[in-house]
Design an enzyme around this catalytic site. Structure first.
Site, PDB file in Angstrom:
ATOM      1  CG  HIS A  44     -24.958  56.117  73.985  1.00 35.70           C
ATOM      2  ND1 HIS A  44     -23.695  56.491  74.378  1.00 35.70           N
ATOM      3  CD2 HIS A  44     -24.797  54.965  73.263  1.00 35.70           C
ATOM      4  CE1 HIS A  44     -22.817  55.614  73.901  1.00 35.70           C
ATOM      5  NE2 HIS A  44     -23.460  54.689  73.238  1.00 35.70           N
ATOM      6  CD  GLU A  81     -24.620  53.770  70.212  1.00 31.94           C
ATOM      7  OE1 GLU A  81     -23.728  54.614  69.950  1.00 31.94           O
ATOM      8  OE2 GLU A  81     -24.431  52.812  70.989  1.00 31.94           O
ATOM      9  CG  HIS A 138     -24.137  50.296  73.541  1.00 32.71           C
ATOM     10  ND1 HIS A 138     -23.709  51.581  73.768  1.00 32.71           N
ATOM     11  CD2 HIS A 138     -24.457  49.778  74.759  1.00 32.71           C
ATOM     12  CE1 HIS A 138     -23.759  51.835  75.068  1.00 32.71           C
ATOM     13  NE2 HIS A 138     -24.208  50.759  75.698  1.00 32.71           N
ATOM     14  CD  GLU A 217     -21.015  48.548  70.586  1.00 29.73           C
ATOM     15  OE1 GLU A 217     -21.854  49.171  69.913  1.00 29.73           O
ATOM     16  OE2 GLU A 217     -20.349  49.061  71.507  1.00 29.73           O
TER      17      GLU A 217
END
Ligand code: ZN
Length: 252
Positions: A44, A81, A138, A217
């Site tokens: 992101h 995040e 992430h 993740e």
């Protein structure tokens, strides 16, 4: 006479100097990851929510299109995040550089006035330099009760896209899982299989890669305990150590 004396002195000095180099200063071993190239993709971008038109624009994602990017998730306390992945990724970069690796960052800032890169750029990063591997970093945002732990996503073997890197990427995924377990991080209890590994064919970041790639993740930001770890410097150092341990075991 003086010239002859000077010549004599230089002849005496030469071998003496060479001997001093040979015995006094052994050449250092090259650092363990010298010559290795690692691409790090911090998920992101902090400002994505400020640029809805840009991040919703479709881009190639491996035989289909997807939105350029998404805003990512956050802890209940509002720690984004994008900032978590940025802070962990920078620590991973520092540790890999200390080991002698060359590190390429796909995202180079964490700013409210920036957006992207899009998933197609993230997916292609490292292809042109034939990088040894790519890590896309992430964190998840699951509201499933009690959901916690990390999982590692490798690409499915899609002919014409990822069939050539699926095997090596699966191997990388297992090594990254091992590294994260070694520093004490829990495997996800809410992902099918329960072994901390997943394979997906819907992610542009994986589909467009020509080098071994995994998306990790690191935990569930909506879990209070994991949020505490992610928002502490000590916790982020743990994630970074685990990722570097995984990269090291893959490259050894
Ligand atoms: Zn994400």
């Amino acid at each position: 006479m003086i010239a002859a004396l000077a010549l004599l002195l230089s002849l005496l000095a030469g071998p003496a100097g060479a001997t001093a180099v040979a015995t006094g200063a052994e050449p250092a071993d090259p650092p363990p990851m010298a010559g290795r190239v690692v691409v790090l993709d911090a998920g992101h971008q902090l400002g994505n929510h400020n640029f809805p038109a840009q991040i919703n624009a479709p881009v190639p994602a491996g035989g289909f299109t997807k939105p350029c990017n998404t805003t990512g998730t956050a802890t209940d306390g509002g720690y984004p995040e994008a900032t978590f992945t940025w802070q962990v990724t920078r620590q991973v970069r520092a540790r890999l550089r200390d080991l002698g690796a060359r590190v390429v960052m796909v995202r180079t800032s964490n700013r409210q006035d920036r957006w992207g890169p899009c998933v197609d750029e993230r997916g292609r990063a490292g292809n042109d330099i034939d990088a040894d591997l790519k890590l896309s970093i992430h964190a998840d945002g699951s509201y499933a009760p009690g959901a916690r732990g990390f999982h590692v996503i490798a690409p499915t073997a899609r002919p014409g896209w990822t069939a050539d890197i699926a095997g090596e990427s699966a191997s990388l995924a297992r090594d990254v899982r091992r590294g994260l377990v070694r520093v004490g991080l829990p495997v996800a209890d809410y992902i099918a299989g329960g072994d901390g590994l997943d394979v997906r064919g819907d992610l542009g970041t994986l589909n467009l890669s020509d080098v071994p790639v995994v998306m990790v993740e690191l935990g569930n930001m909506r879990d209070p305990g994991e949020a505490r770890r992610m928002t502490s410097a000590r916790g982020r150092a743990t994630y970074a150590r685990g990722l570097v341990a995984g990269v090291r075991s893959y490259l050894w």
